[in-house]
Enzyme design. Structure first.
Site, PDB file in Angstrom:
ATOM      1  N   SER A 120      24.802  97.828  44.016  1.00  0.00           N
ATOM      2  CA  SER A 120      24.045  98.168  42.805  1.00  0.00           C
ATOM      3  C   SER A 120      22.594  98.484  43.128  1.00  0.00           C
ATOM      4  O   SER A 120      21.843  98.822  42.232  1.00  0.00           O
ATOM      5  CB  SER A 120      24.149  97.034  41.794  1.00  0.00           C
ATOM      6  OG  SER A 120      24.050  95.795  42.422  1.00  0.00           O
ATOM      7  N   GLU A 153      27.599 105.896  38.806  1.00  0.00           N
ATOM      8  CA  GLU A 153      26.482 106.510  39.540  1.00  0.00           C
ATOM      9  C   GLU A 153      27.010 106.874  40.916  1.00  0.00           C
ATOM     10  O   GLU A 153      27.559 106.003  41.606  1.00  0.00           O
ATOM     11  CB  GLU A 153      25.371 105.466  39.744  1.00  0.00           C
ATOM     12  CG  GLU A 153      24.194 105.587  38.848  1.00  0.00           C
ATOM     13  CD  GLU A 153      23.095 104.559  39.191  1.00  0.00           C
ATOM     14  OE1 GLU A 153      21.934 104.931  39.082  1.00  0.00           O
ATOM     15  OE2 GLU A 153      23.380 103.403  39.537  1.00  0.00           O
TER      16      GLU A 153
HETATM   17  N1  CAA Z   1      38.959  95.448  30.154  1.00  0.00           N
HETATM   18  C1  CAA Z   1      39.462  96.233  29.199  1.00  0.00           C
HETATM   19  N2  CAA Z   1      38.940  96.300  27.951  1.00  0.00           N
HETATM   20  C2  CAA Z   1      37.911  95.496  27.660  1.00  0.00           C
HETATM   21  C3  CAA Z   1      37.339  94.623  28.605  1.00  0.00           C
HETATM   22  C4  CAA Z   1      37.893  94.626  29.902  1.00  0.00           C
HETATM   23  N3  CAA Z   1      37.385  93.871  30.888  1.00  0.00           N
HETATM   24  N4  CAA Z   1      36.316  93.948  28.017  1.00  0.00           N
HETATM   25  C5  CAA Z   1      36.236  94.403  26.777  1.00  0.00           C
HETATM   26  N5  CAA Z   1      37.191  95.331  26.544  1.00  0.00           N
HETATM   27  C6  CAA Z   1      37.382  96.139  25.345  1.00  0.00           C
HETATM   28  C7  CAA Z   1      37.858  95.321  24.184  1.00  0.00           C
HETATM   29  O1  CAA Z   1      39.268  95.352  24.059  1.00  0.00           O
HETATM   30  C8  CAA Z   1      37.183  96.024  23.012  1.00  0.00           C
HETATM   31  O2  CAA Z   1      37.874  97.160  22.570  1.00  0.00           O
HETATM   32  P1  CAA Z   1      37.750  97.643  21.016  1.00  0.00           P
HETATM   33  O3  CAA Z   1      36.304  97.570  20.649  1.00  0.00           O
HETATM   34  O4  CAA Z   1      38.302  99.035  21.060  1.00  0.00           O
HETATM   35  O5  CAA Z   1      38.613  96.660  20.308  1.00  0.00           O
HETATM   36  C9  CAA Z   1      35.901  96.574  23.580  1.00  0.00           C
HETATM   37  O6  CAA Z   1      36.082  96.637  24.993  1.00  0.00           O
HETATM   38  C10 CAA Z   1      34.749  95.717  23.220  1.00  0.00           C
HETATM   39  O7  CAA Z   1      35.050  94.371  23.605  1.00  0.00           O
HETATM   40  P2  CAA Z   1      34.913  93.097  22.658  1.00  0.00           P
HETATM   41  O8  CAA Z   1      35.216  93.444  21.235  1.00  0.00           O
HETATM   42  O9  CAA Z   1      35.643  91.990  23.296  1.00  0.00           O
HETATM   43  O10 CAA Z   1      33.426  92.684  22.771  1.00  0.00           O
HETATM   44  P3  CAA Z   1      32.122  93.462  22.384  1.00  0.00           P
HETATM   45  O11 CAA Z   1      32.292  94.428  21.279  1.00  0.00           O
HETATM   46  O12 CAA Z   1      31.154  92.360  22.235  1.00  0.00           O
HETATM   47  O13 CAA Z   1      31.810  94.314  23.698  1.00  0.00           O
HETATM   48  C11 CAA Z   1      31.035  94.666  25.891  1.00  0.00           C
HETATM   49  C12 CAA Z   1      31.762  93.737  24.973  1.00  0.00           C
HETATM   50  C13 CAA Z   1      31.892  95.925  26.152  1.00  0.00           C
HETATM   51  C14 CAA Z   1      30.842  93.915  27.193  1.00  0.00           C
HETATM   52  C15 CAA Z   1      29.678  95.099  25.214  1.00  0.00           C
HETATM   53  O14 CAA Z   1      28.968  93.968  24.815  1.00  0.00           O
HETATM   54  C16 CAA Z   1      28.800  95.901  26.142  1.00  0.00           C
HETATM   55  O15 CAA Z   1      28.959  97.100  26.307  1.00  0.00           O
HETATM   56  N6  CAA Z   1      27.801  95.217  26.742  1.00  0.00           N
HETATM   57  C17 CAA Z   1      26.897  95.814  27.712  1.00  0.00           C
HETATM   58  C18 CAA Z   1      27.575  95.837  29.046  1.00  0.00           C
HETATM   59  C19 CAA Z   1      26.704  96.421  30.081  1.00  0.00           C
HETATM   60  O16 CAA Z   1      25.549  96.761  29.915  1.00  0.00           O
HETATM   61  N7  CAA Z   1      27.286  96.532  31.285  1.00  0.00           N
HETATM   62  C20 CAA Z   1      26.568  97.003  32.446  1.00  0.00           C
HETATM   63  C21 CAA Z   1      26.051  95.814  33.190  1.00  0.00           C
HETATM   64  S1  CAA Z   1      25.159  96.315  34.623  1.00  0.00           S
HETATM   65  C22 CAA Z   1      26.340  96.518  35.774  1.00  0.00           C
HETATM   66  O17 CAA Z   1      27.485  96.294  35.599  1.00  0.00           O
HETATM   67  C23 CAA Z   1      25.936  97.038  37.090  1.00  0.00           C
HETATM   68  C24 CAA Z   1      24.878  96.403  37.847  1.00  0.00           C
HETATM   69  O18 CAA Z   1      24.528  97.006  38.831  1.00  0.00           O
HETATM   70  C25 CAA Z   1      24.265  95.122  37.573  1.00  0.00           C
END
Ligand code: CAA
Length: 284
Positions: A120, A153
């Protein structure tokens, strides 16, 4: 470049298992490698669970879920990578750990195999130096949760060939994800922007400007982020956030990237976020 049929993913943590999940769903045979049997068992149960979420949402069928799971081989032996055309390393975010794995992969894989790293923030050009194929080393940075996040990315090191870039770009597109092209620079684009924001949120908390809940509320309701920066830090892992701030500080030789003392303190205390049950919030 030969056609991609088999992909190895090294490291069965959150990112490695998410990457294995999306490649298996994309129809590729996947070899998920981790030296720990326990990690592989956890990966299997998390992939099952996440495929189940997609079945429930009706974005995939139960049959697609079963077929995807059947395409993943769970392996403790890293020697099993030798018939993959693409190997993606997704091990712990420490330069020495990644260098050791890439060096080993370089000695095990045929010359034409592309070695991608899900780092990352660590320099792709520097990681490539431990191999004898720097033209075939590239950054492929996925986001958590991998099955949900659209972005990948793609980071070109100094010696990454145009052919390797185009190969990875087409692989990303075939997975149904959106690639962005980035030149090698500390933190790339994603973490150069994200981590200083998280670090600043931790400073605001430490200086008692507001509560964790209200700091997060500002970014959720005021800027429409799906999660506030402190909840997101807990989700990513505070140790990972700290590592990335250190890479930015060292890479740019600029103290504007100094990690907040509260972030350092929490990591030293083992409060790493969701994975340990406590970070800026309590998950127990
Ligand atoms: N696999 C498959 N589907 C998943 C999943 C997984 N691991 N986790 C969540 N989902 C799906 C759920 O089924 C749900 O689908 P619907 O909305 O269609 O029903 C959807 O994704 C949203 O999940 P939830 O309803 O359980 O929860 P939420 O609405 O609170 O969303 C989240 C959860 C997707 C994590 C959202 O909060 C989000 O986008 N957060 C930001 C995440 C982010 O910024 N990630 C990047 C982090 S930085 C990184 O990864 C890299 C780095 O270098 C540090």
């Amino acid at each position: 470049m030969s056609e991609l049929t088999n992909v190895s993913v090294i490291g069965a943590g959150t990112m490695g298992s998410g990457i294995a999940h999306v490649f298996a769903l994309g129809g590729y045979d996947v070899n998920l490698v981790d030296s720990s049997k326990d990690s592989l068992e956890k990966a299997l149960s998390s992939i099952k669970n996440n495929l189940g979420k997609q079945v429930k949402k009706e974005t995939i069928t139960a049959e697609e879920s079963d077929n995807s799971l059947a395409r993943i081989r769970f392996e403790t032996n890293i020697g099993s990578v030798d018939n993959s055309q693409l190997v993606i390393e997704a091990v712990y975010e420490k330069k020495e750990v990644k260098e050791k794995i890439l060096k080993e992969l370089d000695s095990l894989c045929p010359r034409e195999t592309v070695l991608a790293t899900n780092t990352s923030s660590i320099s792709i050009s520097e990681l490539a130096l431990v191999t004898n194929r720097s033209d075939k080393v590239i950054g492929m940075h996925f986001f958590n949760p991998v099955p949900v996040m659209q972005l990948v990315e793609i980071i070109k090191g100094r010696s990454t060939s145009g052919e390797t870039f185009l190969f990875i770009k087409s692989v990303v597109e075939r997975l149904g994800k959106i690639p962005v092209e980035v030149n090698d620079s500390p933190g790339f684009i994603s973490n150069r922007l994200l981590m200083p924001m998280i670090n600043e949120a931790v400073f605001a908390l430490m200086e008692n400007v507001s509560s964790a809940e209200d700091i997060d509320q500002v970014m959720k309701l005021g800027m429409k982020h799906p999660m506030g920066p402190l909840a997101l830090a807990d989700f990513i892992g505070l140790d990972v956030c700290l590592n990335i701030m250190e890479v930015l500080q060292e890479g740019f030789n600029n103290d504007k990237y100094s990690p907040c003392p509260l972030l350092q303190k929490k990591v030293a205390a083992g409060e790493l976020g969701r994975k340990t049950g406590v970070g800026f919030y309590d998950y127990s």
